[in-house]
Design a protein around this motif. Structure first.
Motif, PDB file in Angstrom:
ATOM      1  N   GLU A  43       0.962  -1.054  -0.037  1.00  0.00           N
ATOM      2  CA  GLU A  43      -0.035   0.354   0.048  1.00  0.00           C
ATOM      3  C   GLU A  43       1.014   1.278   0.054  1.00  0.00           C
ATOM      4  O   GLU A  43       1.543   1.267   0.800  1.00  0.00           O
ATOM      5  CB  GLU A  43      -1.015  -0.027   1.313  1.00  0.00           C
ATOM      6  CG  GLU A  43      -1.637  -1.083   1.202  1.00  0.00           C
ATOM      7  CD  GLU A  43      -2.800  -1.095   2.452  1.00  0.00           C
ATOM      8  OE1 GLU A  43      -3.846  -1.784   2.374  1.00  0.00           O
ATOM      9  OE2 GLU A  43      -2.524  -0.309   3.264  1.00  0.00           O
ATOM     10  N   TYR A  44       0.698   2.162  -0.983  1.00  0.00           N
ATOM     11  CA  TYR A  44       1.534   3.346  -1.114  1.00  0.00           C
ATOM     12  C   TYR A  44       0.639   4.683  -0.932  1.00  0.00           C
ATOM     13  O   TYR A  44      -0.676   4.557  -1.526  1.00  0.00           O
ATOM     14  CB  TYR A  44       2.398   3.399  -2.484  1.00  0.00           C
ATOM     15  CG  TYR A  44       1.784   3.337  -3.542  1.00  0.00           C
ATOM     16  CD1 TYR A  44       1.226   4.276  -4.269  1.00  0.00           C
ATOM     17  CD2 TYR A  44       1.208   1.936  -4.010  1.00  0.00           C
ATOM     18  CE1 TYR A  44       0.576   4.581  -5.240  1.00  0.00           C
ATOM     19  CE2 TYR A  44       0.549   1.931  -5.332  1.00  0.00           C
ATOM     20  CZ  TYR A  44       0.030   2.899  -6.104  1.00  0.00           C
ATOM     21  OH  TYR A  44      -0.463   3.151  -7.177  1.00  0.00           O
ATOM     22  N   ARG A  45       1.037   5.781  -0.648  1.00  0.00           N
ATOM     23  CA  ARG A  45       0.427   6.943  -0.505  1.00  0.00           C
ATOM     24  C   ARG A  45       0.721   7.746  -1.766  1.00  0.00           C
ATOM     25  O   ARG A  45       1.511   7.545  -2.433  1.00  0.00           O
ATOM     26  CB  ARG A  45       0.781   7.800   0.783  1.00  0.00           C
ATOM     27  CG  ARG A  45       2.590   8.046   0.911  1.00  0.00           C
ATOM     28  CD  ARG A  45       2.582   8.945   2.035  1.00  0.00           C
ATOM     29  NE  ARG A  45       4.053   9.043   2.403  1.00  0.00           N
ATOM     30  CZ  ARG A  45       4.341  10.105   3.203  1.00  0.00           C
ATOM     31  NH1 ARG A  45       3.663  10.921   3.643  1.00  0.00           N
ATOM     32  NH2 ARG A  45       5.955   9.899   3.438  1.00  0.00           N
ATOM     33  N   ASP A  46      -0.204   8.607  -2.076  1.00  0.00           N
ATOM     34  CA  ASP A  46      -0.029   9.812  -3.046  1.00  0.00           C
ATOM     35  C   ASP A  46       1.063  10.907  -2.536  1.00  0.00           C
ATOM     36  O   ASP A  46       0.802  11.823  -1.986  1.00  0.00           O
ATOM     37  CB  ASP A  46      -1.338  10.316  -3.395  1.00  0.00           C
ATOM     38  CG  ASP A  46      -1.269  11.464  -4.716  1.00  0.00           C
ATOM     39  OD1 ASP A  46      -0.340  11.177  -5.408  1.00  0.00           O
ATOM     40  OD2 ASP A  46      -2.041  12.297  -4.832  1.00  0.00           O
ATOM     41  N   LYS A  47       2.151  10.548  -2.792  1.00  0.00           N
ATOM     42  CA  LYS A  47       3.255  11.389  -2.593  1.00  0.00           C
ATOM     43  C   LYS A  47       4.337  11.513  -3.524  1.00  0.00           C
ATOM     44  O   LYS A  47       5.347  10.907  -3.591  1.00  0.00           O
ATOM     45  CB  LYS A  47       3.954  11.148  -1.188  1.00  0.00           C
ATOM     46  CG  LYS A  47       4.912  12.080  -0.703  1.00  0.00           C
ATOM     47  CD  LYS A  47       5.563  11.925   0.460  1.00  0.00           C
ATOM     48  CE  LYS A  47       6.603  12.708   0.997  1.00  0.00           C
ATOM     49  NZ  LYS A  47       6.318  14.137   0.962  1.00  0.00           N
ATOM     50  N   PRO A  48       4.102  11.992  -4.855  1.00  0.00           N
ATOM     51  CA  PRO A  48       4.893  12.282  -5.731  1.00  0.00           C
ATOM     52  C   PRO A  48       6.298  13.084  -5.486  1.00  0.00           C
ATOM     53  O   PRO A  48       5.932  14.232  -4.645  1.00  0.00           O
ATOM     54  CB  PRO A  48       4.351  12.703  -7.279  1.00  0.00           C
ATOM     55  CG  PRO A  48       3.245  13.725  -6.317  1.00  0.00           C
ATOM     56  CD  PRO A  48       2.710  12.680  -5.196  1.00  0.00           C
ATOM     57  N   PRO A  49       7.712  12.807  -5.744  1.00  0.00           N
ATOM     58  CA  PRO A  49       7.886  11.959  -6.641  1.00  0.00           C
ATOM     59  C   PRO A  49       8.323  10.618  -6.092  1.00  0.00           C
ATOM     60  O   PRO A  49       8.612   9.602  -6.799  1.00  0.00           O
ATOM     61  CB  PRO A  49       8.987  12.635  -7.333  1.00  0.00           C
ATOM     62  CG  PRO A  49       9.889  13.044  -6.116  1.00  0.00           C
ATOM     63  CD  PRO A  49       8.661  13.715  -5.302  1.00  0.00           C
TER      64      PRO A  49
END
Length: 264
Positions: A43-49
């Motif tokens: 599971e990953y968060r929306d944190k570009p880059p």
């Protein structure tokens, strides 16, 4: 006449007259395969880059690293973008094997999560300042002095850590901190538009990514650097306790092979 059917985990032989049982046999083999190679949900968060989704697919330089780690470790993985609060809730609930990349290893998190070896080392944070307060900010030669100025309000992103040292300072100055922003981009706009914050801390990778087309510069925000800024922190895979020791060992061995300079 008899037929021999091979599965990776078992060997079954049956008479040709019982071909009608083939469908059931295939189902049994598939089940045995699933038991033999359990996977991990990443599971990953929306944190570009670092980590984000693009056209429904996981992207980001930490995602690329994570995928290579799991490939080398021989651990099956599925990937999904999940809100930050739910990632922590899922790992704490420990109902299944979950890993999430790019997190700091903090004492309270170690109570409910397993951490891998280091997968990335941050550069020190920088400070972004609104032009309207730049003369006040220039009066301070250190970050600690800046934090003490009651005329200036610090903005932080809600529900994230800036590392243990900065977190302690932020908590102690909570009366002069606003944490209503949900992302770095929205916080930068708040500082620029004088919506409750005069300056903010920002990760160097975030700054480079957001400002790649001059977005931050267009807001008029000014970067400041301080010699007493805490050093950049290490980032890790944070996993639920359901990720067993053998799997964690395989992931760590892959990390050692890929990133020996971070894990001497």
């Amino acid at each position: 006449m008899s037929i021999v059917v091979y599965c990776s985990t078992t060997l079954l032989t049956f008479d040709f007259l019982y071909m009608r049982k083939l469908a059931l046999l295939i189902l049994v083999c598939s089940t045995l395969e699933a038991w033999a190679t359990p996977g991990v949900r990443v599971e990953y968060r929306d944190k570009p880059p670092y980590t984000y989704s693009e056209s429904g697919q996981p992207r980001g330089f930490i995602i690329d690293m994570t995928q290579e780690i799991f490939r080398r470790a021989g651990v099956a993985a599925t990937y999904s973008e999940v809100p930050v609060k739910r990632i922590f809730a899922n790992i704490q609930n420990d109902s299944e094997a979950i890993c999430s990349p790019s997190w700091y290893k903090l004492a309270d998190r170690e109570l409910y999560a397993n951490f891998s070896l280091v997968i990335h080392k941050d550069r020190p944070h920088m400070v972004l300042v609104a032009p309207r307060v730049i003369e006040l900010v220039k009066q301070h030669q250190s970050l600690s002095s800046l934090f003490e100025d009651p005329r200036l309000k610090l903005g932080v992103v809600a529900h994230v850590s800036y590392g243990p040292e900065l977190d302690l300072v932020i908590e102690s100055k909570s009366h002069s901190v606003t944490d209503s922003a949900r992302s770095v981009e929205s916080l930068a706009k708040m500082v620029s538009l004088n919506h409750g914050a005069d300056y903010m801390l920002i990760d160097r990778e975030d700054y480079d990514y957001i400002n790649r087309m001059g977005e931050i510069s267009a807001m008029g925000l000014l970067p400041m650097y301080y010699s007493d800024m805490p050093p950049g922190l290490n980032r890790y895979l944070m996993c639920s306790k359901s990720v067993d020791a053998e799997t964690m060992a395989s992931l760590n061995q892959a990390i050692r092979e890929l990133l020996p300079e971070l894990n001497d």
